[in-house]
Structure formats: C-alpha cells, structure tokens
Design a protein around this motif. Structure first.
Motif, PDB file in Angstrom:
ATOM      1  N   SER A  89     -72.493  65.566   6.797  1.00  0.00           N
ATOM      2  CA  SER A  89     -71.401  64.786   6.221  1.00  0.00           C
ATOM      3  C   SER A  89     -70.939  65.471   4.943  1.00  0.00           C
ATOM      4  CB  SER A  89     -71.831  63.342   5.933  1.00  0.00           C
ATOM      5  OG  SER A  89     -72.941  63.314   5.057  1.00  0.00           O
ATOM      6  N   VAL A  90     -69.708  65.186   4.557  1.00  0.00           N
ATOM      7  CA  VAL A  90     -69.129  65.777   3.354  1.00  0.00           C
ATOM      8  C   VAL A  90     -68.952  64.675   2.318  1.00  0.00           C
ATOM      9  CG1 VAL A  90     -67.148  67.000   2.390  1.00  0.00           C
ATOM     10  CG2 VAL A  90     -67.979  67.585   4.675  1.00  0.00           C
ATOM     11  N   TRP A  91     -69.563  64.889   1.159  1.00  0.00           N
ATOM     12  CA  TRP A  91     -69.571  63.888   0.096  1.00  0.00           C
ATOM     13  C   TRP A  91     -68.722  64.320  -1.083  1.00  0.00           C
ATOM     14  CZ3 TRP A  91     -75.335  62.041  -0.867  1.00  0.00           C
ATOM     15  CH2 TRP A  91     -75.824  61.439   0.305  1.00  0.00           C
ATOM     16  N   MET A  92     -68.293  63.301  -1.846  1.00  0.00           N
ATOM     17  CA  MET A  92     -67.664  63.496  -3.152  1.00  0.00           C
ATOM     18  C   MET A  92     -68.553  62.780  -4.164  1.00  0.00           C
ATOM     19  SD  MET A  92     -63.747  62.658  -1.935  1.00  0.00           S
ATOM     20  CE  MET A  92     -64.268  61.067  -1.259  1.00  0.00           C
ATOM     21  N   ARG A  93     -69.023  63.511  -5.181  1.00  0.00           N
ATOM     22  CA  ARG A  93     -69.991  62.970  -6.124  1.00  0.00           C
ATOM     23  C   ARG A  93     -69.382  62.770  -7.507  1.00  0.00           C
ATOM     24  NH1 ARG A  93     -75.264  64.415  -6.231  1.00  0.00           N
ATOM     25  NH2 ARG A  93     -75.230  62.848  -7.884  1.00  0.00           N
ATOM     26  N   PRO A  94     -69.694  61.653  -8.171  1.00  0.00           N
ATOM     27  CA  PRO A  94     -69.332  61.527  -9.587  1.00  0.00           C
ATOM     28  C   PRO A  94     -70.225  62.438 -10.414  1.00  0.00           C
ATOM     29  CG  PRO A  94     -70.685  59.673  -8.922  1.00  0.00           C
ATOM     30  CD  PRO A  94     -70.411  60.472  -7.678  1.00  0.00           C
ATOM     31  N   SER A  95     -69.904  62.584 -11.674  1.00  0.00           N
ATOM     32  CA  SER A  95     -70.716  63.425 -12.555  1.00  0.00           C
ATOM     33  C   SER A  95     -70.921  62.717 -13.887  1.00  0.00           C
ATOM     34  CB  SER A  95     -70.033  64.785 -12.774  1.00  0.00           C
ATOM     35  OG  SER A  95     -68.757  64.603 -13.364  1.00  0.00           O
ATOM     36  N   GLY A  96     -71.753  63.305 -14.728  1.00  0.00           N
ATOM     37  CA  GLY A  96     -71.945  62.803 -16.080  1.00  0.00           C
ATOM     38  C   GLY A  96     -72.520  61.404 -16.143  1.00  0.00           C
ATOM     39  N   ASP A  97     -71.997  60.608 -17.079  1.00  0.00           N
ATOM     40  CA  ASP A  97     -72.527  59.272 -17.340  1.00  0.00           C
ATOM     41  C   ASP A  97     -72.386  58.350 -16.138  1.00  0.00           C
ATOM     42  OD1 ASP A  97     -73.544  57.192 -19.256  1.00  0.00           O
ATOM     43  OD2 ASP A  97     -71.581  56.315 -18.839  1.00  0.00           O
ATOM     44  N   LEU A  98     -71.268  58.443 -15.426  1.00  0.00           N
ATOM     45  CA  LEU A  98     -71.073  57.567 -14.266  1.00  0.00           C
ATOM     46  C   LEU A  98     -72.117  57.852 -13.195  1.00  0.00           C
ATOM     47  CD1 LEU A  98     -69.553  55.415 -12.741  1.00  0.00           C
ATOM     48  CD2 LEU A  98     -67.919  57.166 -11.984  1.00  0.00           C
ATOM     49  N   ASP A  99     -72.397  59.109 -12.941  1.00  0.00           N
ATOM     50  CA  ASP A  99     -73.423  59.464 -11.962  1.00  0.00           C
ATOM     51  C   ASP A  99     -74.781  58.901 -12.380  1.00  0.00           C
ATOM     52  OD1 ASP A  99     -74.418  61.088  -9.634  1.00  0.00           O
ATOM     53  OD2 ASP A  99     -75.527  62.087 -11.230  1.00  0.00           O
ATOM     54  N   THR A 100     -75.103  59.013 -13.663  1.00  0.00           N
ATOM     55  CA  THR A 100     -76.384  58.515 -14.169  1.00  0.00           C
ATOM     56  C   THR A 100     -76.499  57.003 -14.006  1.00  0.00           C
ATOM     57  OG1 THR A 100     -76.497  60.320 -15.789  1.00  0.00           O
ATOM     58  CG2 THR A 100     -77.870  58.385 -16.201  1.00  0.00           C
ATOM     59  N   ARG A 101     -75.436  56.283 -14.346  1.00  0.00           N
ATOM     60  CA  ARG A 101     -75.473  54.816 -14.279  1.00  0.00           C
ATOM     61  C   ARG A 101     -75.543  54.322 -12.833  1.00  0.00           C
ATOM     62  NH1 ARG A 101     -70.819  52.376 -17.935  1.00  0.00           N
ATOM     63  NH2 ARG A 101     -72.174  50.537 -17.954  1.00  0.00           N
ATOM     64  N   LEU A 102     -74.762  54.933 -11.952  1.00  0.00           N
ATOM     65  CA  LEU A 102     -74.811  54.531 -10.546  1.00  0.00           C
ATOM     66  C   LEU A 102     -76.163  54.877  -9.923  1.00  0.00           C
ATOM     67  CD1 LEU A 102     -71.252  55.490  -9.226  1.00  0.00           C
ATOM     68  CD2 LEU A 102     -72.227  53.194  -9.383  1.00  0.00           C
ATOM     69  N   ALA A 103     -76.697  56.040 -10.270  1.00  0.00           N
ATOM     70  CA  ALA A 103     -78.005  56.438  -9.742  1.00  0.00           C
ATOM     71  C   ALA A 103     -79.081  55.449 -10.169  1.00  0.00           C
ATOM     72  CB  ALA A 103     -78.352  57.848 -10.215  1.00  0.00           C
ATOM     73  N   SER A 104     -78.974  54.940 -11.388  1.00  0.00           N
ATOM     74  CA  SER A 104     -79.943  53.962 -11.877  1.00  0.00           C
ATOM     75  C   SER A 104     -79.863  52.663 -11.076  1.00  0.00           C
ATOM     76  CB  SER A 104     -79.690  53.683 -13.362  1.00  0.00           C
ATOM     77  OG  SER A 104     -80.579  52.698 -13.849  1.00  0.00           O
ATOM     78  N   VAL A 105     -78.638  52.206 -10.794  1.00  0.00           N
ATOM     79  CA  VAL A 105     -78.466  50.987  -9.992  1.00  0.00           C
ATOM     80  C   VAL A 105     -79.052  51.185  -8.598  1.00  0.00           C
ATOM     81  CG1 VAL A 105     -76.770  49.464  -8.906  1.00  0.00           C
ATOM     82  CG2 VAL A 105     -76.421  50.226 -11.259  1.00  0.00           C
ATOM     83  N   ILE A 106     -78.727  52.308  -7.974  1.00  0.00           N
ATOM     84  CA  ILE A 106     -79.213  52.584  -6.614  1.00  0.00           C
ATOM     85  C   ILE A 106     -80.735  52.666  -6.588  1.00  0.00           C
ATOM     86  CG2 ILE A 106     -79.255  54.336  -4.790  1.00  0.00           C
ATOM     87  CD1 ILE A 106     -76.312  54.956  -5.577  1.00  0.00           C
TER      88      ILE A 106
END
Length: 242
Positions: free
Chosen positions: A9-26
């Motif tokens: 599959s082909v993904w689009m990833r956020p970066s920086g603070d948004l990636d960190t915050r979403l990763a924490s929720v997940i």
C-alpha cells in the motif's frame, strides 16, 4: 518463523509534532484495547502496487515523479466502521489535489487508464486510522469515547503537507493472524512550478520580431518604414505573433 507478503500500500505520513501526537494516541489506544500499534498515516491507495517488492518499488518511484506536494486535511470527527483495518478512524477531506493523486496512483500502480478517484470500503472515503483490530461492534463506540476523552485536541481537526509517499508491505507470520506493517521505501515529491504564460508569450513575440527584422534585411526594405507598426502593416512576413 517464515513470513509472507500479503499486500502493498502507498501511504502519506504527517511529520514533526503532528506525527508525534498522533503516534502517541495510536500507541495508547492500542495498548488499552489490545491492538497492534502502527505509524500515523493516510492511505493513498491500498492493495497496490502488484508484483514483487522490486516491481512495487519501481512503480512507486514512477508515481512519485507524477505528483507534487499537496495538503491533506484530517476532519475533526472520530468515527468507527466494522472491519479490521477500518475500525476507529477520522475522515480526510476529499480535496481536488488528493482525489487527483489517488487517480494518478490507480493509473500508475494498477494500470487503470480511465480511473476515477475511489477509496477502500466500507467507508469509501480517505481516512486516518486510530486503531486496527477485530473488536466487537459494541466495543467500538467505547473506543471512540476513550479517544475523545484523552485526546480532545482531535476535535480541532488538523492538516499536513504531503512531501513524500511511502511504500508499505503488510506481512503475517505463518500460523499467526496479526499483520505486521513494514516500510519498504520513501519517495519525495518535487514541487512543480506553473509556466509563466506572460513571459512565454513575450519571449515568442521577441523571437518573432527578430525574425521579421531578418526578413526585412534580406529584402532590403526595412529602411522604407519609420516604425514597427508601419512595417507590420506592409504585408505578410511568414510569422504570426497573435
């Protein structure tokens, strides 16, 4: 224990603070409800490309060459569906840029020349998942509430710039039901600047004027006219600058 590839599959990833915050929720919701963690992402196209790993990488490179960076907007509502990979999630705005990227992905990765933008069922919409798993339907509203209580900032919505696309493979150990997600490749998207039409037309006009001047010089008639306007009215010179 041996593993086998299930799908790319082909993904689009956020970066920086948004990636960190979403990763924490997940990570936290996955731990709380016994689910596998995964990286924050929006899927551009699932179950593609087809073929071997090397063929999939080559196809992803070709797709990246056709795309320019664009914005992805994650909408504020947390919802749920009834499948393993569309469990609890947030919808993504169906912007013209995202729809075109999806269409290009289908053309390049699946050879669908007449493709129109479409996304996986059951939602049929682009989305960002917050948890995977075969949780009972009666438990999924509880997961939604759990997430909303612990991450109220999700209600504000969010956006990020897609500066690259990533190729991921879903694999599974033999005898196991849990899928493992592995990143195989990341391809940057290069900005595409629109052609300055005014500058292009000016350049064509300058070339055309130069060609006229050369033609007059050959004919020995350029001295007969006191202005460019008079010269242009004199006749046809085989060059159109309209």
């Amino acid at each position: 224990m041996a593993s086998c590839a299930i799908a790319f599959s082909v993904w689009m990833r956020p970066s920086g603070d948004l990636d960190t915050r979403l990763a924490s929720v997940i990570r936290e919701v996955s731990e709380a409800f016994g689910a596998p963690p995964f990286a924050p992402h929006v899927t551009l196209l699932g179950n593609a490309p087809k073929g071997t790993v090397e063929e999939a990488k080559l196809a992803t490179e070709k797709l990246a060459a056709k795309l320019a960076p664009f914005e992805v907007k994650i909408l504020p509502d947390v919802v749920f569906h009834d499948t393993w990979n569309q469990n609890v999630l947030m919808y993504v705005e169906e912007s013209p840029a995202l729809l075109e990227a999806n269409r290009q992905a289908q053309q390049t990765l699946l050879a669908r020349e007449d493709a129109t933008a479409s996304f996986a069922r059951p939602s049929g919409r682009p989305h960002s998942s917050l948890i995977y798993g075969d949780h009972p339907m009666e438990e999924r509203p509880k997961i939604v509430s759990w997430i909303q209580d612990r991450a109220p900032w999700l209600k504000e919505g969010m956006s990020f710039t897609v500066g690259e696309i990533q190729l991921w493979a879903a694999t599974r150990l033999q005898g196991e039901s849990e899928k493992l997600l592995n990143e195989l490749q990341s391809q940057k998207l290069e900005p595409r600047f629109p052609v300055d039409l005014k500058a292009e037309l000016l350049q064509k006009k300058q070339i055309c004027e130069a060609q006229r001047g050369q033609l007059f010089a050959k004919q020995g008639r350029s001295s007969q006219y006191t202005s460019v306007a008079q010269r242009n009215k004199a006749g046809r010179f085989g060059c159109s600058c309209h």
